[in-house]
Every structure is written in structure tokens, then in C-alpha cells.
Write an enzyme that holds these catalytic residues in place. Sequence first.
Site, PDB file in Angstrom:
ATOM      1  N   ALA A  90      -6.128  16.271  38.472  1.00  0.00           N
ATOM      2  CA  ALA A  90      -5.808  16.264  39.910  1.00  0.00           C
ATOM      3  C   ALA A  90      -4.383  15.763  40.081  1.00  0.00           C
ATOM      4  CB  ALA A  90      -6.778  15.355  40.643  1.00  0.00           C
TER       5      ALA A  90
ATOM      6  N   CYS B  24       4.143  31.392  38.904  1.00  0.00           N
ATOM      7  CA  CYS B  24       2.976  32.278  38.785  1.00  0.00           C
ATOM      8  C   CYS B  24       1.830  31.960  39.744  1.00  0.00           C
ATOM      9  CB  CYS B  24       2.458  32.257  37.354  1.00  0.00           C
ATOM     10  SG  CYS B  24       3.592  33.052  36.222  1.00  0.00           S
TER      11      CYS B  24
HETATM   12  C1  UDX Z   1       0.900  29.421  34.317  1.00  0.00           C
HETATM   13  C2  UDX Z   1      -0.224  29.808  33.333  1.00  0.00           C
HETATM   14  O1  UDX Z   1      -0.601  28.645  32.574  1.00  0.00           O
HETATM   15  C3  UDX Z   1       0.216  30.941  32.432  1.00  0.00           C
HETATM   16  O2  UDX Z   1      -0.871  31.334  31.607  1.00  0.00           O
HETATM   17  C4  UDX Z   1       0.664  32.101  33.312  1.00  0.00           C
HETATM   18  O3  UDX Z   1       1.080  33.205  32.536  1.00  0.00           O
HETATM   19  C5  UDX Z   1       1.778  31.654  34.226  1.00  0.00           C
HETATM   20  O4  UDX Z   1       1.334  30.569  35.026  1.00  0.00           O
HETATM   21  P1  UDX Z   1       3.049  27.867  34.264  1.00  0.00           P
HETATM   22  O5  UDX Z   1       3.270  28.233  35.698  1.00  0.00           O
HETATM   23  O6  UDX Z   1       4.212  27.863  33.355  1.00  0.00           O
HETATM   24  O7  UDX Z   1       1.975  28.838  33.592  1.00  0.00           O
HETATM   25  O8  UDX Z   1       2.472  26.388  34.241  1.00  0.00           O
HETATM   26  P2  UDX Z   1       1.113  25.610  33.952  1.00  0.00           P
HETATM   27  O9  UDX Z   1       1.335  24.711  32.822  1.00  0.00           O
HETATM   28  O10 UDX Z   1      -0.051  26.495  33.891  1.00  0.00           O
HETATM   29  O11 UDX Z   1       1.040  24.702  35.267  1.00  0.00           O
HETATM   30  C6  UDX Z   1       1.051  25.285  36.570  1.00  0.00           C
HETATM   31  C7  UDX Z   1       0.978  24.226  37.627  1.00  0.00           C
HETATM   32  O12 UDX Z   1      -0.306  23.639  37.677  1.00  0.00           O
HETATM   33  C8  UDX Z   1       1.956  23.057  37.446  1.00  0.00           C
HETATM   34  O13 UDX Z   1       2.522  22.741  38.696  1.00  0.00           O
HETATM   35  C9  UDX Z   1       1.094  21.920  36.954  1.00  0.00           C
HETATM   36  O14 UDX Z   1       1.595  20.664  37.301  1.00  0.00           O
HETATM   37  C10 UDX Z   1      -0.217  22.221  37.658  1.00  0.00           C
HETATM   38  N1  UDX Z   1      -1.396  21.686  36.969  1.00  0.00           N
HETATM   39  C11 UDX Z   1      -1.756  22.169  35.746  1.00  0.00           C
HETATM   40  C12 UDX Z   1      -2.166  20.700  37.593  1.00  0.00           C
HETATM   41  O15 UDX Z   1      -1.871  20.261  38.704  1.00  0.00           O
HETATM   42  N2  UDX Z   1      -3.287  20.259  36.950  1.00  0.00           N
HETATM   43  C13 UDX Z   1      -3.669  20.712  35.729  1.00  0.00           C
HETATM   44  O16 UDX Z   1      -4.690  20.244  35.218  1.00  0.00           O
HETATM   45  C14 UDX Z   1      -2.880  21.702  35.105  1.00  0.00           C
END
Ligand code: UDX
Length: 436
Positions: A252, A260
Site C-alpha cells: 500500500a 503504463c
Molecule cells: C509496469 C509493469 O510492472 C510492467 O509489467 C508493464 O509492462 C509496465 O508497467 P512500471 O510502470 O515500470 O511497470 O512500474 P512497476 O514497478 O510495476 O510500478 C508501477 C507503480 O505501482 C509504481 O508507482 C509503484 O510505486 C506502484 N506500486 C507497485 C505500488 O504502489 N505497490 C506495489 O506493491 C507495487
Amino acid sequence: MKIAVAGTGYVGLVAGVCFAEVGHDVICVDIDEDKIKSMKKGISPIYENDLQDLMVKNYSEGRLNYTTDFKSAYKDADAVFIGVGTPEQLDGSANLSHIATVARQIAECVEKDCLVVVKSTVPVGTNDKVEQFIHDFLINKVKVEVASNPEFLAQGSAVHDTLQAPRIIIGTESKWAEKILMKIYEPFKLPVVSVNRRSAEMIKYASNDFLALKISYMNDIANLCELVGADIQAVANGMSYDDRIGNKFLNAGIGYGGSCFPKDTKALEYLAKQHGYDLRTVKATIDVNNDQKTILFKKASKRLITFNGLKIAVLGLTFKPGTDDLRESPTLDNIPLLLEQGADIYAYDPVGADNFKRLYPEGKNGNGTITYVNDPKEALESANVCFIFTEWDQIKAVKTTDYKKLMRSPLVYDGRNIYDLKDMLKAEVEYYSVGR
Ligand code: UDX
């Protein structure tokens, strides 16, 4: 195989470099002369682990090159991968004009049979249209088919996510196209899932939106945890032992950002709407995320009379650690709110500060000011309030006792749940986080 890649952003460049790394003959195409020149010098246009090293290696070994001359790149390629951007439009739909431009160029250049592979994230059904579009403009009597091959790379680990992908999705409409893609991916030695084109397009959206849903779900539960006295981290840990739930993407915080999830959730909702369907789960995902981004600002606003004239330490600017990307970062929602009230912001980010400076230059910004610092402790010095927006290692390394020692009043709002509640209590820091 001879592969051309259109677009040298995250999707195109990483794909091109990885294809070269496994032995293909790759030419990356972009319209930006300066970018091509600096890539030839070995400089990556994006901050991405391992990418620059592999660019230098494969360029010097002759398997990778860059050009603005799309004609020479496309005319005799076995496959052209399209990795150009599909930015979000005001109504939430994807802008396909870059794809159309490349499709037309391909149609007008190809001199031998060629498979066109769309890597960019596109609404379901787009590849059918791209194929028709190419056939409409095709000059030479050659066979051109379109296949879908979505990527699932995350920023910061894009090279790893490509070379060690859990699966490769290919969407084709003929054995010919399937065979070419199988051959291209053979040296990766990874599981390949072969489906039809529309299913491949949908797998991309369904996967990303599911992950976004998982995050919004945890944020929703986190907000409820606060109201009923539960701890979201303990709850997530308890949930994670169930294989069906899994132990990832349960953190969270202040919501998801990046290039994306925000775009792909809106695009799928838009697609559903176009088909007369109300995609309620994705809609809820977007709603929760929009509210979540400023949840700490709202919390702090209740605690303080105003931010006017206060020194605010902002730790982290990028949407996540390991990238300099600011797209849809929660800071872009919070900083304007703080500035509007006349806050004096001292911001730290190990790699994203330069990009942020372009949006908010150092000095006076509206009613407030921003100063960029090179050390989190410099931001904390005499600060009245601290907001933690990104969980960079350099920020996690700040000791609980430093907040008490350095700040004028140790009042900390942590959007990434970095610290243990007991440790912050012991350090006499007034500490607010998410769902605990
Ligand atoms: C994502 C997908 O992981 C990837 O497979 C797709 O092709 C593109 O989008 P990315 O946007 O680079 O990749 O970041 P990711 O690490 O997935 O995190 C995305 C967002 O979710 C971040 O802002 C991160 O802080 C947030 N997040 C992630 C959370 O808030 N909680 C989590 O448990 C995981």
C-alpha cells in the site's frame, strides 16, 4: 535474423538491444537525429540498468546500429518491430498516430516479405487495422503480415525483464508469422505463449490492469485498516502466504504512477465504454488511485493550519525508485498543492531532480518556492514537515533519529511505509504512513 525496430523509447530501444544481445542483426530507427548521434556514441537516452553497457557492447561488436533513415532499415528486414509511443489522449483513449506513421513508412519501403510486429500497447483490434493500413499503402508485391508481441517490462529492470521474461506473448493469425516470431525468440530460451492477435493485445491490458487493481485494492484495504486499527503491512504479509494471491504488488502507498498503469487502465475503460460495457473493476481501480495520490496531503492539511511559509522536505520525486521518470508520479499532484499554499519546498531525488526542474525550476514557483538539494539530510535541516514520496535506498538510509535531530519539528508523512512504527515512536517522530 535482420530486425528493424521503430522507436527508441523504453519499449523499442530495450527490445532492439536485447535482440542484438541474443545474436540478431538489429537496426534501431528514430526520427530524432541528436538521439541517434548520441546512441552511436554509446549514450543511452533513458536511465535504465544495464542498458548502456549492452548498447556499447553490441554496437561495437556490429550487431546493433541506429539510424534516422527508415527506408534503408525497413526495405530488407525480416521483421520490423514497432515500439513507438501510444500516448493517452484527453478522453483516455490511446493516440495511434505514431503507429500509423510507421505503418505507412513500412508499406512504402519494404522490398521483401516482412513480418511487422507491434510491441507498443494498443487497443484490442488495432493490429487488424494496422495490417489493413499497410496493405492499402503497400507499393511492392511482397507479403506483409502484422503480429502482436506485447512487452511486460518494468522501468529500472527493463533489460532483465526482457532477457529473463517469465513468458513471451505472441499473437499471430498465420503459421508463417508464428514461425518467424518463434525463430526470433528461440535464442532467448523462454516460454512462448502463442495466441491469436486480439488475445495477445488483451493479455497486455488485462495483465497491467490486474496489477493496478491489486495495488488499488491494497490501498483501499489500507485506508480501512486505519479506520479499524489494523496494520496493512501485517495484513499483506498474512495474505502473501496464499499462492493464489502471491507475495508481490501488495504494498500500500500513495498510489501507482508511471507510463503504463495509469494509461492502460484508462485505455481499457475507454475501450469497454466504446463497446457499451461498464468495466467496473477497472473504473474503481482508477478512482481509488486518484484519491490515494493526495491522501497524505489531505492528512497533513487536517493536522496543520497552513503550509504557508513552512519548510517542507520532499524526499523522492519519481514515480518509483530506479528510474528518472516522473510520468504520473504522485509528486505531480502534491507539489502544486503545496506550492499553492505558499510552501517552501526542499526536494531531494537521486536521479529525478533534473527532470523535475524542467517542470518546476529552482526558486519561486507560484506562491511558494522550490530548492533542490543533493542529500536527503539537507532537505530535512530545520524542516517543519517531511513528505516521503519515493522509496529510494538513499531515502531509506535516513535514520529515524535523523528526523528528530535535523527537523525543526519532526512531523513525517511517509507515502511508502518505509519505517517501522515502533522505531519512529522511539525516535520521538510524529509519523504518519498509509494503512497503519
Ligand atoms: C509496469 C509493469 O510492472 C510492467 O509489467 C508493464 O509492462 C509496465 O508497467 P512500471 O510502470 O515500470 O511497470 O512500474 P512497476 O514497478 O510495476 O510500478 C508501477 C507503480 O505501482 C509504481 O508507482 C509503484 O510505486 C506502484 N506500486 C507497485 C505500488 O504502489 N505497490 C506495489 O506493491 C507495487
